[in-house]
Design an enzyme around this catalytic site. Structure first.
Site, PDB file in Angstrom:
ATOM      1  N   ARG A   1       0.843  -1.211   0.000  1.00 35.65           N
ATOM      2  CA  ARG A   1       0.000   0.000   0.000  1.00 35.65           C
ATOM      3  C   ARG A   1       0.874   1.257   0.000  1.00 35.65           C
ATOM      4  NH1 ARG A   1      -1.349   1.579   6.077  1.00 35.65           N
ATOM      5  NH2 ARG A   1       0.125   0.206   7.093  1.00 35.65           N
TER       6      ARG A   1
ATOM      7  N   SER B   1      -4.720   5.336   5.660  1.00 32.52           N
ATOM      8  CA  SER B   1      -4.395   3.907   5.677  1.00 32.52           C
ATOM      9  C   SER B   1      -4.104   3.366   4.278  1.00 32.52           C
ATOM     10  CB  SER B   1      -5.556   3.120   6.288  1.00 32.52           C
ATOM     11  OG  SER B   1      -5.760   3.494   7.623  1.00 32.52           O
TER      12      SER B   1
ATOM     13  N   GLU C   1     -19.045   3.467   0.655  1.00 31.32           N
ATOM     14  CA  GLU C   1     -18.366   2.681  -0.384  1.00 31.32           C
ATOM     15  C   GLU C   1     -19.264   2.442  -1.597  1.00 31.32           C
ATOM     16  OE1 GLU C   1     -18.470   1.729   2.819  1.00 31.32           O
ATOM     17  OE2 GLU C   1     -16.405   2.048   3.478  1.00 31.32           O
TER      18      GLU C   1
ATOM     19  N   PHE D   1     -14.082  -3.803   2.681  1.00 35.91           N
ATOM     20  CA  PHE D   1     -15.159  -2.809   2.665  1.00 35.91           C
ATOM     21  C   PHE D   1     -15.585  -2.466   1.236  1.00 35.91           C
ATOM     22  CE2 PHE D   1     -13.038  -1.050   6.747  1.00 35.91           C
ATOM     23  CZ  PHE D   1     -13.562  -2.100   7.473  1.00 35.91           C
TER      24      PHE D   1
ATOM     25  N   HIS E   1      -5.144  -3.733   2.972  1.00 37.80           N
ATOM     26  CA  HIS E   1      -5.419  -4.462   4.211  1.00 37.80           C
ATOM     27  C   HIS E   1      -6.070  -5.820   3.921  1.00 37.80           C
ATOM     28  CE1 HIS E   1      -4.546  -0.475   5.580  1.00 37.80           C
ATOM     29  NE2 HIS E   1      -4.535  -0.856   6.838  1.00 37.80           N
TER      30      HIS E   1
ATOM     31  N   ASP F   1      -6.659  -6.040  14.517  1.00 37.68           N
ATOM     32  CA  ASP F   1      -8.033  -5.566  14.305  1.00 37.68           C
ATOM     33  C   ASP F   1      -9.019  -6.714  14.118  1.00 37.68           C
ATOM     34  OD1 ASP F   1      -7.724  -2.884  14.663  1.00 37.68           O
ATOM     35  OD2 ASP F   1      -7.541  -2.392  12.529  1.00 37.68           O
TER      36      ASP F   1
ATOM     37  N   GLN G   1     -12.027  -6.539   9.614  1.00 37.60           N
ATOM     38  CA  GLN G   1     -11.247  -5.661   8.721  1.00 37.60           C
ATOM     39  C   GLN G   1     -10.452  -6.459   7.674  1.00 37.60           C
ATOM     40  OE1 GLN G   1     -11.719  -2.226  10.047  1.00 37.60           O
ATOM     41  NE2 GLN G   1     -13.123  -3.570  11.148  1.00 37.60           N
TER      42      GLN G   1
ATOM     43  N   ARG H   1      -1.267  -4.481   4.177  1.00 40.02           N
ATOM     44  CA  ARG H   1      -0.959  -3.535   5.250  1.00 40.02           C
ATOM     45  C   ARG H   1       0.491  -3.731   5.696  1.00 40.02           C
ATOM     46  NH1 ARG H   1      -0.911  -4.003  11.031  1.00 40.02           N
ATOM     47  NH2 ARG H   1      -1.165  -1.955  12.005  1.00 40.02           N
TER      48      ARG H   1
END
Lengths: 307, 275
Positions: free
Chosen positions: A6, A33, A54, A79, A104, A112, A116, A162
């Site tokens: 990322r 993020s 989204e 998401f 992620h 998390d 997630q 991530r």
């Protein structure tokens, strides 16, 4: 030095902003993020903060693409790809030239926990006939993939990590879209791996050499369209196939390879990946728990080949 | 083309006949929501978008996204009236091999602008087109025609919240408020009211009109051309099945095609309106 894909994405996107005036970037309140924040800072007029919406982000980006822009839309993969039916209609079926950037991914996001983690995103996206899917395995490959996608006239999904990834490629690495990337030759079996776990698969194969096993390792950065001819060739030449991914073994790389081999070169396979929901823990502990660390891959490959 | 209101009314009723013929030939489809919609599309396409075969794919064209994709027979009828679809092709609706899909698919036929039919998604795409126009400082308008049933979708409310935030005064939404959906009257299934108050609270420029009064439609769309920092929302009160007496019912003719006798009766009624 280990670097998250990322981060590589965020750096390369800023570079492309200068050369690609049609490039626009959307985020849904996760720009720090996803690393789209750097593009937002440099090109605020071409960055669209959509808030935590989204569905609407997907649709608005599709509308922009249908009006000649090249949107990259960013969020945690679960998401954005979780809003799959909007991707299906507004991007896929509408043939909108949008790149969905899902960060992620996998259990390696750590503490998390499952809510997630994207563990099903590849499986969903693979069902769309016109969806390009790329998952890079290190910094150089990630940057090359982002450059490629900026000029790619097709719906696409870029799956990013991530966590930091070790370098697998040198300065001379050339990203070849749709072509498998042979990292290590071998004759007893082939491991097809993708994304953040490619490094662990490679190290596992290297260490299994001392146990008398010669294992080929192939990095699959382009999951769709899959380099099916090379997959079949490797299966023919080695006779045993293993897949390794931080994703459900259903419908991901393991599923894609099994589909090809089932039709063209039936071969005994072992799919290494997720078979249950994720959970909280450090990324390192989770890879040990789910058998995706170097030792876990080694153990499962050895058991499969010697069993 | 004669664009006076009486001439447009006559055109709309001729297109109602096209819609009935298409649906009968297809053997399936959505007459109620197509007939409620056609007066709106007639005014917007003929007087404002001014669609022609030549400008159908012009990058600077005005655009219309039919979010209530099941009303596509009305869109095909008006595109045929504009010369974008050969009139004889209308009868191929929903047949394998035809480019006239049962719901809009821009991959099969680009002039429909976007693929819709999964409800509640069209406004987001229209919003994106309006954002692109703003970014490029282009003067084109983006119209979105929604149904009342699909306004129940969560995504629709995401876009209703978002478009005013982005000050998209080049976006004009027209709600074909025919008060019916598959399972019953909209206010019984999931009431939208007070809709105008909700939209004004969301910072839309709201107008409410009789969606079968062509002069009223024209006046509302004219007013919605204003670039005042707010997106525009026209609540057009319509009647499902409008123009065919036995189809004017909130639910009965949502999703069934007329048989041969019904088709003949419907066309007889509509032809009477032409004389």
């Amino acid at each position: 030095m280990a670097k998250a894909t990322r981060v590589s994405f965020g750096e390369e996107l800023v570079e492309l902003g200068a050369t690609h005036p049609e490039l626009v970037v959307f985020d849904a309140d996760l720009s720090k993020s996803t690393q789209s924040q750097h593009f937002a800072a440099k090109y605020p007029e071409r960055f669209f903060e959509m808030g935590i919406q989204e569905h609407n982000m997907i649709g608005a980006a599709a509308g922009m693409a249908l009006s000649g822009k090249k949107p990259f839309i960013c969020s945690f993969s679960t998401f954005v790809v979780g809003r799959f039916e909007v991707i299906r209609m507004s991007i896929g079926y509408s043939e909108a030239n949008v790149t969905v950037v899902g960060t992620h991914c996998g259990v390696a996001i750590g503490e998390d926990g499952y809510s997630q983690m994207a563990l099903e995103d590849i499986a969903l996206m693979r069902t769309l006939p016109n969806m390009t899917i790329i998952q890079p395995a290190d910094d150089r490959e990630a940057k090359a993939a982002v450059r490629f996608l900026a000029d790619h006239q097709n719906p696409a999904f870029l799956r990013l990590t991530r966590q930091g990834l070790e370098d697998l490629h040198g300065d001379d690495y050339e990203f070849r879209f749709g072509k498998a990337d042979l990292l290590r030759d071998g004759s007893d079996a082939v491991i097809f791996a993708t994304g953040g776990v490619v490094y662990n698969a490679l190290k596992a194969a290297e260490e299994l050499e001392s146990e008398g096993l010669s294992i080929r390792v192939v990095n699959i950065h382009t999951i769709a369209p899959l380099d099916a001819d090379f997959v079949v060739q490797c299966a023919k030449e080695t006779g045993r196939v293993i897949t390794v991914e931080d994703h459900s073994i259903v419908g991901g790389l393991g599923g894609a390879v099994a589909e090809v081999l089932g039709e063209r070169q039936p071969t005994l396979m072992k799919r290494i990946g997720m078979t249950e929901y994720g959970r909280s823990g450090t990324p390192e502990d989770l890879y040990v728990h789910f058998g995706l660390d170097r030792e876990g891959v080694k153990r499962q490959v050895a058991a499969f080949l010697k069993g | 083309m004669d664009l006076t209101i009486p001439a447009l009314q006559r055109s709309a009723n001729e297109m109602r006949i096209d819609i009935i013929r298409m649906l009968h030939a297809a053997g399936s489809g959505h007459p109620g929501g197509s007939l409620s919609l056609i007066d709106i599309l007639t005014v917007v396409f003929l007087r404002y978008i001014k669609r022609t075969k030549e400008n159908a794919l012009d990058p600077d064209r005005h655009r219309l996204v039919l979010s209530k994709g099941h009303g596509v027979p009305a869109l095909y009828a008006v595109l045929a009236r504009c010369g974008v679809i050969p009139h004889e092709d209308l009868i191929t609706l929903r047949q394998v091999g035809s480019y006239l899909q049962g719901h809009p698919h821009n991959g099969s036929f680009a002039p429909v602008e976007a693929s819709t039919g999964s409800l509640g998604q069209g406004l987001s795409m229209a919003q994106g087109m309006a954002m692109a126009a703003k970014l490029d400082k282009k003067p084109y308008k983006v119209y979105c025609v929604m149904g009342d049933g699909e306004t129940q979708e969560g995504q629709a409310w995401e876009a209703l919240l978002s478009a005013p935030h982005h000050k998209l005064d080049n976006l004009i939404v027209i709600l074909d408020y025919n008060k019916g959906q598959i399972d019953g009257p909209t206010n019984e299934i999931l009431n939208l009211e007070p809709l105008g108050d909700k939209l004004r609270a969301f910072n839309w420029d709201v107008q409410e009109i009789d969606g079968h009064d062509l002069a009223a439609i024209d006046a509302a769309v004219a007013r919605a051309q204003a670039e005042n920092g707010q997106p525009h929302f026209i609540i057009a009160n319509t009647i499902k099945g409008k123009g065919v007496s036995f189809m004017e019912h909130p639910t009965e003719w949502h999703g069934k095609a007329p048989n041969a006798a019904e088709t003949e009766a419907a066309i007889k009624e509509l032809e009477a309106l032409l004389n």
